[in-house]
Scaffold this motif. Structure first.
Motif, short mmCIF file in Angstrom:
data_model
loop_
_atom_site.label_atom_id
_atom_site.label_comp_id
_atom_site.label_asym_id
_atom_site.label_seq_id
_atom_site.Cartn_x
_atom_site.Cartn_y
_atom_site.Cartn_z
N LYS A 244 -6.33 9.32 2.14
CA LYS A 244 -7.58 9.84 1.56
C LYS A 244 -7.89 11.22 2.11
O LYS A 244 -8.42 12.08 1.40
N ASP B 58 -4.33 4.38 4.97
CA ASP B 58 -5.28 4.63 3.89
C ASP B 58 -6.19 5.80 4.25
O ASP B 58 -6.48 6.66 3.41
N LEU C 251 -5.32 5.08 -5.69
CA LEU C 251 -5.70 6.13 -4.75
C LEU C 251 -6.28 7.35 -5.46
O LEU C 251 -6.52 8.36 -4.84
N PHE D 277 0.83 -1.20 0.00
CA PHE D 277 0.00 0.00 0.00
C PHE D 277 0.86 1.25 0.00
O PHE D 277 0.66 2.18 -0.79
#
Length: 707
Positions: free
Chosen positions: A217, A213, A21, A10
């Motif tokens: 974001k 994550d 992403l 990731f």
């Protein structure tokens, strides 16, 4: 794939290509040069080109937010933004840095309003050519445990806008589908969520792919919704100390990367005698040293992930210290993060009366400045807190003395309530910025310090937890040398681990190399030092030297034996600076001659020479400042707030003898914000190779510059 592999994949996608992403092509292009996550973590060599930063903060100030600002776009909020932006412009501030909306995910339910507010702030500041940096804690949520912690929070943490969930709703708090409770660090002692009593927060795990994550974001959304110019992503460390983290991702990583298992907190062979959140650890156990390295790797990778997302927008993180060993427990390692950062800052002084004892920060300031310079002369600045105008002056003066940018910040939130005479940040620094522009405008990035000696700080000693028989660490030796060099007006710079391993870099200069208690030495460093000495380089060596390697393993015999057996002509054995006035002895024995020697006037003023182009400028700072306390206001520890300053020095007619072969001076003018007239002259007389400089610093309490 194992969980650790998922996490690494990731981060690699974010830091290298942004796949999955939804990043824009522009940001993806900007990330192409970000190193792979699995690359070894090393210091950036001298030859590294300067970071491609679009702008440089020289005169920064905090832009404080308040809970009322979340009522954006009410007219009262937007009117205040316009008024403050005009004040920042009048005060010649070039960079405004968000302060207040700090524990960022506490505002998850209000990101729309917050980003709208930031967008309007950017719009108004940009009209005046002022940049705006966001500054936030990415990995904390406020969760006071019990009434005592709640009272402490509300008393001295008001500098963070406090808008946090109560105990019941906190269990359901989330962003982008990730419950905050599920991504917290895990306490090694209890298996429960980690907690930091310093700030009354529960920290997210830097190693948890769900948190990463979520953070990724959020950053993407932030950039979409506000034209922010740069980011200071704060708290890239572990404020819960040695008690975290024992989540499954950290367990898996320790096993995969180092073949180790995190033992129970009761295992003293690993943890040593735990005496607090930040005290403990058995550095004699290589597994414990590996655990510290793993934690540092994790945070360094998180920083790389952030840079991969923001692309060519400058990135900075908050660092209040980069030298002492206690940082290991915090996992605060600026040298490991440096290769990814664009700006560097040092939290310098507080706002209480103790802040006048600024000399204790000189080593830290120059150390962080060297980290920035080795990052291709990246911009550096010192953040100084204040309540009143004279505190802002002290911070401004120190930034000029150190040759870095200035970040002025009030810190009323550390008081239990705001004083009636509260001023905005642009108001407390206006006078000093205006004087600088009018009377002594110097770009800190163009300044080059006059260096007479090179002081070695080898982070291998810190990382491996080395101390001498008296309990002194290598940074204690560094601080002792710094104090002696400062007192004797000797210009110095730092040599750190990477430069110490590069013979070509060491041989570029002929100034003495100070090697005091460099116990942990790599083979490459030893070879470079030996090469330097063989070519006639000068070194002052205080034992021990090379008793351990760079991983902390004890050598069969110390490398000092090889150095001494070689009988290098310019290798001088000295006593450690924590036990003797070693520099004074070297000067007395005529083994070293400073360029500036004070021969008349009271002691207390210290001088630092810096060249701007071909012009030498001498900055003076007072080391004997007496604090004038506020009669009522105190900080959370009971220390009085700094209200004003005066000097203990009675004889301010200073005279120096200067080696004219090494420093050439022309006509000089004494300037200081404390002088009404700016026409006071310094007298320069030269006879053969000796220059005599006479300078009158009467009626000056803090700072002066001649040039």
């Amino acid at each position: 794939m194992k969980s650790t592999d998922n996490r690494r994949e990731f981060i690699r996608k974010v830091a290298i290509s942004g796949v999955g992403l939804g990043l824009t092509a522009k940001i993806a292009d900007a990330k192409a040069s970000i190193p792979a996550i699995n690359d070894p973590i090393i210091n950036i060599p001298e030859a590294k080109p300067a970071p491609d930063v679009p702008w440089v903060p020289r005169r920064a100030a905090s832009w404080w937010g308040s809970i009322e600002d979340l009522q954006w776009p009410q007219k009262g909020v937007t009117d205040k933004i316009k008024r403050r932006a005009e004040g920042f412009a009048k005060a010649n501030i070039d960079t405004a840095i968000n302060f207040g909306f700090h524990m960022r995910f506490d505002f998850a339910n209000y990101f729309g309003q917050l980003h709208g507010y930031f967008a309007t702030v950017c719009e108004e500041l940009h009209k005046h050519g002022i940049k705006f940096m966001d500054h936030y804690s990415c990995n904390h949520t406020v969760r006071p445990r019990g009434m005592d912690e709640l009272k402490k929070l509300q008393a001295i943490q008001r500098h963070c806008v406090l808008l946090f969930n109560d105990e019941n709703s906190a269990r359901q708090a989330q962003y982008e589908g990730y419950k905050f409770d599920d991504i917290c660090q895990v306490d090694i002692r209890t298996g429960a969520r980690g907690y930091s009593p310093i700030y009354q927060v529960e920290p997210f795990c830097h190693n948890n792919p769900k948190f990463l994550d979520m953070h990724a974001k959020y950053l993407q959304r932030s950039m979409r919704e506000a034209p922010i110019d740069g980011f200071e992503v704060d708290d890239m460390c572990n404020y819960a100390g040695l008690n975290v983290c024992n989540c499954k991702y950290c367990q898996d990583r320790f096993k995969k990367d180092y073949g180790q298992v995190v033992p129970p907190h009761t295992d003293k062979t690993f943890w040593g005698n735990i005496t607090g959140d930040f005290a403990g650890g058995n550095y004699e156990n290589p597994a414990f040293r590996d655990w510290l390295r793993m934690r540092s790797d994790i945070i360094t990778e998180h920083v790389k992930m952030v840079k991969g997302i923001i692309g060519n927008k400058p990135l900075m993180t908050c660092v209040s210290s980069s030298g002492p060993m206690r940082l290991n427990a915090l996992t605060l390692n600026l040298e490991h993060m440096a290769s990814t950062l664009d700006f560097f800052m040092l939290e310098n002084v507080g706002f209480n009366v103790k802040s006048v004892n600024w000399t204790v920060m000189d080593a830290e300031a120059l150390h962080q400045k060297d980290i920035a310079q080795k990052r291709g002369s990246a911009p550096a600045m010192a953040l100084s807190y204040t309540i009143y105008e004279k505190g802002a002056y002290l911070g401004w003066a120190l930034s000029r003395f150190w040759g870095v940018g200035n970040w002025c910040s009030t810190l009323y939130g550390r008081l239990t309530s705001d004083p009636a005479d509260r001023m905005d940040d642009y108001e407390v620094v206006d006078k000093w910025n205006t004087w600088e522009i009018k009377h002594s405008a110097m770009d800190f990035r163009e300044g080059k310090d006059l260096v007479e000696v090179r002081l070695v700080n080898n982070n291998f000693c810190k990382d491996n937890g080395w101390r001498d028989a008296d309990g002194k660490e290598q940074w204690d030796k560094v601080k002792a040398w710094s104090a002696a060099l400062l007192k004797n007006n000797v210009g110095y710079r730092f040599v750190r681990s990477t430069e110490l391993a590069d013979a070509n870099e060491l041989n570029k200069e002929h100034t003495p190399l100070i090697l005091d208690s460099i116990a942990c030495v790599s083979d490459k460093q030893f070879n470079a030092i030996s090469n330097y000495l063989a070519k006639g380089g000068i070194a002052w060596l205080a034992l021990p030297f090379g008793t351990h390697d760079d991983k902390g393993f004890k050598r069969t015999s110390p490398l000092s034996e090889k150095l001494l057996a070689s009988h290098y002509k310019n290798l001088v054995i000295v006593e450690t600076a924590t036990k003797a006035d070693t520099l004074d002895k070297l000067i007395t024995e005529k083994r070293f001659k400073p360029i500036l020697k004070q021969v008349a006037g009271g002691s207390g003023w210290v001088a630092r020479v810096r060249h701007y182009g071909n012009k030498p400028v001498i900055h003076f700072m007072n080391t004997t400042i007496t604090a004038i306390p506020h009669p009522v206001l105190k900080d959370g520890q009971g220390n009085a707030v700094l209200k004003d300053m005066e000097s203990k020095i009675t004889d301010n007619n200073l005279r120096f003898e200067i080696d004219a072969k090494r420093l050439s001076l022309g006509n000089l003018t004494v300037r200081s914000p404390e002088l009404e007239a700016q026409e006071r002259r310094a007298t320069v007389q030269q006879k053969n190779s000796l220059t005599t400089l006479s300078v009158n610093l009467s009626n000056i309490n803090v700072y002066a510059v001649i040039g």
